[in-house]
Design a protein around this motif. Structure first.
Motif, PDB file in Angstrom:
ATOM      1  N   SER A 572       0.757  -1.209  -0.032  1.00 41.15           N
ATOM      2  CA  SER A 572       0.345  -0.311   0.305  1.00 41.15           C
ATOM      3  C   SER A 572       0.730   1.447   0.134  1.00 41.15           C
ATOM      4  O   SER A 572       0.540   2.154  -1.053  1.00 41.15           O
ATOM      5  CB  SER A 572      -1.114   0.079   0.948  1.00 41.15           C
ATOM      6  OG  SER A 572      -1.497  -1.077   1.279  1.00 41.15           O
ATOM      7  N   ILE A 573       2.196   1.019   0.591  1.00 45.26           N
ATOM      8  CA  ILE A 573       2.615   2.590   1.150  1.00 45.26           C
ATOM      9  C   ILE A 573       3.857   2.193   0.214  1.00 45.26           C
ATOM     10  O   ILE A 573       5.106   1.056   0.149  1.00 45.26           O
ATOM     11  CB  ILE A 573       3.269   3.209   2.746  1.00 45.26           C
ATOM     12  CG1 ILE A 573       1.880   3.073   2.823  1.00 45.26           C
ATOM     13  CG2 ILE A 573       4.248   3.851   2.454  1.00 45.26           C
ATOM     14  CD1 ILE A 573       1.351   3.708   4.250  1.00 45.26           C
ATOM     15  N   ASN A 574       4.774   2.946  -0.672  1.00 41.94           N
ATOM     16  CA  ASN A 574       5.774   3.067  -1.053  1.00 41.94           C
ATOM     17  C   ASN A 574       6.179   3.665  -1.481  1.00 41.94           C
ATOM     18  O   ASN A 574       6.225   5.169  -1.614  1.00 41.94           O
ATOM     19  CB  ASN A 574       5.821   2.239  -3.118  1.00 41.94           C
ATOM     20  CG  ASN A 574       4.882   0.877  -2.886  1.00 41.94           C
ATOM     21  OD1 ASN A 574       4.920   0.326  -2.638  1.00 41.94           O
ATOM     22  ND2 ASN A 574       3.464   0.814  -2.965  1.00 41.94           N
ATOM     23  N   GLN A 575       7.542   4.123  -1.234  1.00 39.59           N
ATOM     24  CA  GLN A 575       9.239   5.191  -0.724  1.00 39.59           C
ATOM     25  C   GLN A 575      10.403   4.929  -1.868  1.00 39.59           C
ATOM     26  O   GLN A 575      10.350   3.403  -2.327  1.00 39.59           O
ATOM     27  CB  GLN A 575       9.250   5.393   0.131  1.00 39.59           C
ATOM     28  CG  GLN A 575       8.817   5.538   0.799  1.00 39.59           C
ATOM     29  CD  GLN A 575       8.180   7.260   0.251  1.00 39.59           C
ATOM     30  OE1 GLN A 575       8.478   7.838  -0.183  1.00 39.59           O
ATOM     31  NE2 GLN A 575       6.837   8.299   0.770  1.00 39.59           N
ATOM     32  N   PHE A 576      10.883   5.679  -2.818  1.00 37.92           N
ATOM     33  CA  PHE A 576      12.052   6.160  -3.468  1.00 37.92           C
ATOM     34  C   PHE A 576      13.181   6.407  -2.903  1.00 37.92           C
ATOM     35  O   PHE A 576      12.480   7.173  -1.941  1.00 37.92           O
ATOM     36  CB  PHE A 576      11.556   6.441  -5.097  1.00 37.92           C
ATOM     37  CG  PHE A 576      11.296   5.665  -5.737  1.00 37.92           C
ATOM     38  CD1 PHE A 576      11.099   4.772  -7.084  1.00 37.92           C
ATOM     39  CD2 PHE A 576       9.935   5.691  -6.159  1.00 37.92           C
ATOM     40  CE1 PHE A 576      11.387   3.773  -7.937  1.00 37.92           C
ATOM     41  CE2 PHE A 576       9.068   5.639  -7.420  1.00 37.92           C
ATOM     42  CZ  PHE A 576       9.638   4.464  -8.299  1.00 37.92           C
ATOM     43  N   HIS A 577      14.409   5.640  -3.195  1.00 42.62           N
ATOM     44  CA  HIS A 577      15.352   6.553  -2.561  1.00 42.62           C
ATOM     45  C   HIS A 577      15.334   7.509  -3.603  1.00 42.62           C
ATOM     46  O   HIS A 577      15.876   8.274  -4.647  1.00 42.62           O
ATOM     47  CB  HIS A 577      16.652   5.413  -2.882  1.00 42.62           C
ATOM     48  CG  HIS A 577      18.229   5.615  -1.944  1.00 42.62           C
ATOM     49  ND1 HIS A 577      18.554   7.245  -2.419  1.00 42.62           N
ATOM     50  CD2 HIS A 577      18.421   5.752  -0.701  1.00 42.62           C
ATOM     51  CE1 HIS A 577      19.544   7.087  -1.352  1.00 42.62           C
ATOM     52  NE2 HIS A 577      19.403   6.415  -0.309  1.00 42.62           N
ATOM     53  N   PRO A 578      15.962   8.611  -3.150  1.00 36.26           N
ATOM     54  CA  PRO A 578      16.264   9.887  -3.786  1.00 36.26           C
ATOM     55  C   PRO A 578      16.939   9.750  -4.341  1.00 36.26           C
ATOM     56  O   PRO A 578      17.650  10.334  -5.768  1.00 36.26           O
ATOM     57  CB  PRO A 578      16.566  11.142  -2.589  1.00 36.26           C
ATOM     58  CG  PRO A 578      15.802  10.702  -1.415  1.00 36.26           C
ATOM     59  CD  PRO A 578      16.283   9.069  -1.769  1.00 36.26           C
ATOM     60  N   SER A 579      18.227   9.215  -4.256  1.00 37.68           N
ATOM     61  CA  SER A 579      19.476   9.247  -5.428  1.00 37.68           C
ATOM     62  C   SER A 579      19.859   8.024  -6.232  1.00 37.68           C
ATOM     63  O   SER A 579      20.462   7.272  -7.417  1.00 37.68           O
ATOM     64  CB  SER A 579      20.709   9.871  -4.859  1.00 37.68           C
ATOM     65  OG  SER A 579      20.979   9.176  -3.605  1.00 37.68           O
ATOM     66  N   ARG A 580      19.602   6.534  -4.992  1.00 33.57           N
ATOM     67  CA  ARG A 580      20.364   5.448  -5.010  1.00 33.57           C
ATOM     68  C   ARG A 580      19.014   4.456  -7.033  1.00 33.57           C
ATOM     69  O   ARG A 580      18.048   5.075  -6.163  1.00 33.57           O
ATOM     70  CB  ARG A 580      20.443   4.975  -4.142  1.00 33.57           C
ATOM     71  CG  ARG A 580      21.613   5.222  -3.718  1.00 33.57           C
ATOM     72  CD  ARG A 580      21.764   4.644  -2.140  1.00 33.57           C
ATOM     73  NE  ARG A 580      22.223   3.267  -2.840  1.00 33.57           N
ATOM     74  CZ  ARG A 580      23.109   2.185  -1.851  1.00 33.57           C
ATOM     75  NH1 ARG A 580      22.570   2.770  -0.357  1.00 33.57           N
ATOM     76  NH2 ARG A 580      23.124   1.180  -0.934  1.00 33.57           N
ATOM     77  N   ASN A 581      18.769   3.647  -7.010  1.00 33.35           N
ATOM     78  CA  ASN A 581      17.955   2.832  -7.818  1.00 33.35           C
ATOM     79  C   ASN A 581      17.209   1.726  -6.741  1.00 33.35           C
ATOM     80  O   ASN A 581      17.831   0.895  -7.088  1.00 33.35           O
ATOM     81  CB  ASN A 581      18.901   2.443  -8.878  1.00 33.35           C
ATOM     82  CG  ASN A 581      17.827   1.933 -10.180  1.00 33.35           C
ATOM     83  OD1 ASN A 581      16.613   2.383  -9.977  1.00 33.35           O
ATOM     84  ND2 ASN A 581      17.962   0.871 -10.822  1.00 33.35           N
TER      85      ASN A 581
END
Length: 603
Positions: A572-581
């Motif tokens: 339900s909740i997802n987050q990207f790292h700001p700079s890493r893949n």
């Protein structure tokens, strides 16, 4: 032997002539008193013969003559063909039954052309027996016995039918008394509640809730599943790593981002993989908020649940989670301070906003409501990009406000921003004083904090709004609605929309169909933009097999889906790292899944 002759009746049926002959024989038996009788062939039976008997003999004689005529006409035709005489209305058929004289006939010679002696004796016995029964009154008894036997047979037949339905009819049950009855229904005196008693009960409830709330001062960092020595070692290591890379993360935020997803970006998404060791349970309850620290060297994931727990996972270390509980209710939002990533700000439904300050090694209290009832807690918060020391807040009762982190006071409060609970509030990433809010009242509203009680415009929807968020560059507005759609508006702030001519559902650039019915036990879908590619965003999915869907804001189409055999739950909740893949997904059982791209192997 003469054949059997049938006569057609008025109803179309054939009657046997033998019946008439039987009647004639019985008549002759009754005339035994005059054995000489009239001459043979004569129709005059004398004055002693009753009139009805004379008619019967005349009719029998005429029928015999007709039968003879019919037999003669039949001999001139084929044997296998039925004949029909139109003049006599008689149809002849092949013989099938012998004449009446042969029935019951004895070997003795008949006397007087009537019944035989045996037949006469039998008739006399029957008559004598009937007279005896009538004399004894047994005739009515015989009828009663027959009726009783018939009634008994009918009753037994009914019993058999009822027995065949045994077990099909539900047993008759007595109505149960209600589980809860009022004092009036039980005949008792109803308790009396006066105003003073109600006030005392409310004060007592408030006192109990105040005891449950955490201390309003700073809370020391005490782990829930580690010893003080182990927790202290972890905090020292985490503090050194985070403070060392704080400036690095700030510089990383200033890097230019790509305008739209390209082929390289799509290839990087398709190359994301999930390993078994990158799955870990961070919180004991359903995850309601999650953040990834912006440091490039140290990978740290923090998740919070609906019971106020906070789980910290240093991914590159061992698979151990350090848990804290700075709140007693659902943690609605978490975010790192834009100017100081060593500070983590969290807001909760318990009416408190706290800051995890690693420099102080404590959860510092920023603001708390006067009471801790659920309808006065904070449902969301958003950092102001152009002014990091300001924080937008929203509450259960539909109010919004601006918190000054330095003075820890509210600069303004708008208590009637929405009619119901505010689900999301977010500052515009490039325009000052502009923020947007969405609510359960089905309205998305754009505001200017210089005039916080006057909306710029609002968009009404048909169902409740989960959230509304801007893309990293502010070029798109994404609205997640419970009508199973994702609405994409292109630069709604720059467009000439005002309160007199606001945007509506028809002005949305794209309306993407998406199943948002997460129900009661799953966290609501919260789409997240990729800071490295501001035209792409991810959202969880209810489809099978489980996946994380990636959409393009410029085209409105799904461009990729992230899945793995190790992921079998809804993220339900997802987050990207700001700079890493790196992409991290969280489910509703407290577990997180960390996907790595090429070159992001464990260090």
């Amino acid at each position: 032997m003469a054949g059997k002759v049938l006569k057609r009746s008025a109803s179309g049926k054939h009657e046997s002539i033998n019946a008439e002959r039987v009647k004639t024989a019985r008549t002759r038996s009754r005339l035994k008193a005059d054995p000489e009788g009239p001459a043979e062939g004569s129709k005059d039976h004398g004055p002693d013969l009753p009139h009805q008997y004379r008619q019967e003999n005349d009719a029998a004689g005429s029928r015999d003559e007709k039968s003879e005529v019919t037999r003669r006409s039949t001999r001139s035709r084929p044997a296998n063909e039925n004949t029909y005489d139109e003049d006599t209305q008689i149809k002849a058929e092949p013989p099938a039954v012998p004449p009446v004289e042969s029935f019951g006939a004895s070997s003795k010679k008949r006397s007087g052309g009537g019944m035989s002696a045996f037949e006469m004796e039998r008739v006399e016995n029957i008559r004598r027996n009937q007279e005896m029964l009538r004399a004894l009154g047994l005739g009515a008894m015989k009828t009663d016995i027959g009726l009783n036997a018939t009634a008994q047979a009918l009753q037994q037949a009914r019993k058999r039918v009822a027995g065949s339905n045994r077990g099909l009819k539900p047993a008759k049950r007595e109505p149960r008394a209600p589980t809860r009855r009022s004092a009036r229904m039980e005949g008792k005196e109803a308790p009396f509640y006066n105003e003073e008693k109600l006030i005392m009960e409310v004060e007592a409830q408030s006192a109990r809730e105040e005891e449950k709330r955490m201390d309003e001062g700073p809370l020391t960092l005490e782990t829930l599943n580690r010893s003080e020595e182990g927790g202290a070692d972890f905090l020292v290591l985490l503090k050194e790593l985070l403070l060392e890379r704080s400036n690095e993360a700030s510089a990383q935020a200033d890097r230019p981002t790509k305008s739209k997803p390209d082929m390289d970006y799509l290839e990087s998404l398709s190359a994301l993989t999930l390993a078994e060791e990158d799955i870990l349970k961070l919180t004991p309850a359903r995850i309601s908020s999650m953040v990834v620290h912006p440091s490039e060297r140290t990978l740290v994931v923090v998740a919070a649940d609906v019971d106020g727990h906070l789980g910290v996972w240093q991914v590159e270390g061992d698979k151990e989670v350090f848990k804290f509980r700075p709140h007693i209710s659902k943690v609605a939002s978490m975010q790192y301070h834009p100017a100081d990533p060593s500070k983590l700000i969290s807001s909760s439904h318990d009416g408190t906003v706290r800051c995890l300050d690693l420099a102080k090694e404590a959860f510092d209290l920023l603001v708390a409501t006067d009471d801790i009832f659920q309808d006065s807690g904070f449902t969301c918060a958003s950092q102001v990009s152009h002014s990091p020391e300001n924080l937008y807040l929203a509450g259960y009762e539909g109010s919004t406000g601006l918190l000054d982190l330095r003075s820890r006071k509210l600069s303004w409060v708008h208590g009637e921003a929405h009619a119901k609970k505010v689900n999301s509030i977010e500052a515009h990433p490039t325009r000052e004083h502009v923020f947007i809010s969405s609510s359960t009242d089905r309205v998305v509203t754009l505001w200017d904090d210089r005039k916080p009680k006057k909306e710029v415009w609002s968009i009404a929807h048909t169902n409740s709004i989960n959230n509304a968020s801007f893309s990293p560059t502010g070029a798109y507005l994404l609205i997640t609605c419970q009508d199973h759609k994702l609405y994409l508006h292109a630069d709604p702030v720059a467009a000439p929309f005002t309160a007199a001519s606001p945007p509506d559902l028809s002005t949305a650039q794209y309306r993407i169909k998406h199943n948002n019915n997460t129900g009661r036990w799953l966290s609501k879908f919260w789409p997240t933009w990729d800071p490295k590619h501001p035209d792409a965003f991810v959202v969880g999915s209810l489809e099978q097999p489980r996946r994380i869907e990636v959409f393009s804001a410029s085209s409105g189409f799904q461009i990729a889906s992230v899945r793995s055999e190790w992921m079998n739950s809804v993220q339900s909740i997802n987050q990207f790292h700001p700079s890493r893949n790196i992409l991290v997904g969280a489910n509703s059982s407290g577990r997180v899944h960390l996907f790595r791209g090429p070159g992001e192997e464990r260090r």
